[in-house]
Design an enzyme around this catalytic site. Structure first.
Site, PDB file in Angstrom:
ATOM      1  N   PRO A 178       0.799  -1.232   0.000  1.00 29.40           N
ATOM      2  CA  PRO A 178       0.000   0.000   0.000  1.00 29.40           C
ATOM      3  C   PRO A 178       0.832   1.282   0.000  1.00 29.40           C
ATOM      4  O   PRO A 178       0.299   2.352  -0.275  1.00 29.40           O
ATOM      5  CB  PRO A 178      -0.811  -0.117   1.305  1.00 29.40           C
ATOM      6  CG  PRO A 178      -0.888  -1.582   1.567  1.00 29.40           C
ATOM      7  CD  PRO A 178       0.438  -2.122   1.127  1.00 29.40           C
ATOM      8  N   GLU A 212       0.854 -11.720 -13.291  1.00 26.90           N
ATOM      9  CA  GLU A 212       0.834 -13.173 -13.083  1.00 26.90           C
ATOM     10  C   GLU A 212       0.167 -13.383 -11.736  1.00 26.90           C
ATOM     11  O   GLU A 212       0.762 -13.125 -10.682  1.00 26.90           O
ATOM     12  CB  GLU A 212       2.259 -13.736 -13.106  1.00 26.90           C
ATOM     13  CG  GLU A 212       2.301 -15.238 -13.330  1.00 26.90           C
ATOM     14  CD  GLU A 212       2.326 -16.017 -12.034  1.00 26.90           C
ATOM     15  OE1 GLU A 212       1.227 -16.452 -11.618  1.00 26.90           O
ATOM     16  OE2 GLU A 212       3.393 -16.192 -11.448  1.00 26.90           O
ATOM     17  N   GLY A 257      -3.428 -15.301  -9.396  1.00 26.58           N
ATOM     18  CA  GLY A 257      -3.800 -16.548  -8.750  1.00 26.58           C
ATOM     19  C   GLY A 257      -4.323 -17.609  -9.698  1.00 26.58           C
ATOM     20  O   GLY A 257      -4.469 -17.395 -10.903  1.00 26.58           O
ATOM     21  N   CYS A 313       1.178 -20.568  -7.195  1.00 24.09           N
ATOM     22  CA  CYS A 313       0.071 -19.989  -7.964  1.00 24.09           C
ATOM     23  C   CYS A 313      -0.557 -20.989  -8.914  1.00 24.09           C
ATOM     24  O   CYS A 313      -1.759 -20.920  -9.193  1.00 24.09           O
ATOM     25  CB  CYS A 313       0.549 -18.758  -8.723  1.00 24.09           C
ATOM     26  SG  CYS A 313       1.938 -19.083  -9.841  1.00 24.09           S
ATOM     27  N   GLU A 343      -3.891 -19.058   9.238  1.00 29.94           N
ATOM     28  CA  GLU A 343      -5.277 -18.952   9.701  1.00 29.94           C
ATOM     29  C   GLU A 343      -6.263 -19.040   8.536  1.00 29.94           C
ATOM     30  O   GLU A 343      -7.356 -19.600   8.669  1.00 29.94           O
ATOM     31  CB  GLU A 343      -5.462 -17.643  10.470  1.00 29.94           C
ATOM     32  CG  GLU A 343      -4.699 -17.619  11.791  1.00 29.94           C
ATOM     33  CD  GLU A 343      -4.827 -16.298  12.523  1.00 29.94           C
ATOM     34  OE1 GLU A 343      -5.329 -15.323  11.891  1.00 29.94           O
ATOM     35  OE2 GLU A 343      -4.432 -16.227  13.700  1.00 29.94           O
ATOM     36  N   ILE A 382      -6.769 -21.531  -2.117  1.00 27.28           N
ATOM     37  CA  ILE A 382      -6.453 -21.731  -0.700  1.00 27.28           C
ATOM     38  C   ILE A 382      -5.001 -21.384  -0.417  1.00 27.28           C
ATOM     39  O   ILE A 382      -4.663 -20.839   0.628  1.00 27.28           O
ATOM     40  CB  ILE A 382      -6.763 -23.175  -0.279  1.00 27.28           C
ATOM     41  CG1 ILE A 382      -8.253 -23.471  -0.500  1.00 27.28           C
ATOM     42  CG2 ILE A 382      -6.380 -23.409   1.182  1.00 27.28           C
ATOM     43  CD1 ILE A 382      -8.643 -24.909  -0.245  1.00 27.28           C
TER      44      ILE A 382
END
Length: 325
Positions: free
Chosen positions: A50, A92, A94, A126, A175, A224
């Site tokens: 960011p 490039e 997911g 990926c 998590e 995932i």
């Protein structure tokens, strides 16, 4: 990944800037003088996306961007580039890549290859083969052997000999994986093995295998990025093509079959950037890599990667008394 991008930049005689995550070190890359690069040609900026990443993507003096990461972040990079100077962007991103095991497959070999396709690098890849489609005639045998292979997988310190799987990258990713595992059990998939944290220290996840997975489950839809294998059943080639393509991603696919016609039919029909036939994660500097749909824009490696950094210019000059007239 840095080398893939920097080689394309530098081979076109561009100066380059690269951002890295604050947790990672590109110390070896930054010693560019040892490679003969003049000062200022290669610049490494470490920081958060960011801040450092956004500044680079928004800068009016940056002519080209190349990004590897999540689809969500890739959209942000593309938006910032468009809002600034419309700089071209290659992405490039997911994937939710299908690994298709046909009815003529050698099940033992298919199990091992599908295991590698998913569990490589703790599933943090990926192009991981994260949707394992298995023909109904060999489905039960495949599931039983995939479960046994996952149980056999060794997890621990990746610097120790004989260890196949290390920890996940950080708390957030750990998590996230555990939430997807919980979602899989709650949505009705059969947890064949794994599904828990391994030990009390570190971000280790047990190699996890789900069977009886359906397309509407999150574990069959979302990336995932962890050691969670989802095994789905199919009846025929036309059906599996439709189901495999029914995703927003299109990075890669695996096909395991002894029939050349079946392999060619699947390779042509699957809407992905790379199809591996009876192999997986095979790369070469000359083979282009990239995705369809929300898996990215453009290609890396080979001659196709160079086209991302070129512009076409037409020059027309008036001539007096040309010799051919």
């Amino acid at each position: 990944m840095a080398a893939l991008k920097l080689s394309s930049f530098l081979s076109r005689s561009f100066t380059s800037g690269s951002t890295t995550h604050h947790l990672l070190s590109n110390g070896k890359v930054t010693d560019s003088s040892a490679a003969g690069l003049p000062e200022g040609v290669l610049n490494i900026v470490s920081g958060y996306g960011p801040t450092a990443g956004a500044a680079l993507a928004s800068h009016m003096d940056v002519d080209k961007l190349a990004f590897t990461g999540s689809t969500v972040t890739g959209k942000t990079v593309l938006e910032l580039a468009a809002r600034s100077n419309l700089k071209p962007v290659t992405l490039e991103l997911g994937g939710k890549s299908p690994f298709i095991v046909c009815e003529d497959a050698d099940v033992d070999q298919a199990v091992e290859l599908a295991h590698f396709a998913l569990f490589f690098n703790q599933g943090q890849c990926c192009c991981a083969g994260s949707r394992t489609y298995v023909h109904e005639r060999v489905y039960d045998e495949f599931v039983a052997k995939a479960k046994a292979r996952a149980i056999k997988r060794t997890v621990g310190d990746p610097f120790q000999s004989g260890i196949e799987q290390g920890p996940q990258i950080d708390t957030e990713q750990f998590e996230k994986i555990m939430k997807y595992i919980k979602s899989g059990t709650e949505s009705g998939a059969t947890l064949e093995t794994g599904g828990e944290r391994l030990g009390t220290k570190g971000y280790y996840v047990q190699p996890t295998v789900f069977s009886n997975v359906k397309e509407d489950m999150l574990i069959a839809q979302d990336e995932i990025f962890g050691p969670v294998q989802s095994i789905l059943k199919f009846k025929d080639i036309d059906e599996v093509i439709k189901r495999a393509n029914d995703t927003s991603y299109g990075l890669a696919a695996g096909v395991f079959t002894k029939d050349l016609d079946t392999a060619n039919s699947l390779a042509r029909a699957l809407r992905v950037g790379t199809v591996w036939i009876n192999c997986y994660d095979i790369f070469d500097a000359a083979i282009p890599f990239g995705g369809y749909k929300m898996s990215g824009v453009g290609r890396e490696k080979g001659i196709y990667s160079l086209q991302n950094y070129l512009q076409i210019k037409a020059v027309v000059t008036a001539l007096k008394n040309p010799t051919w007239l």
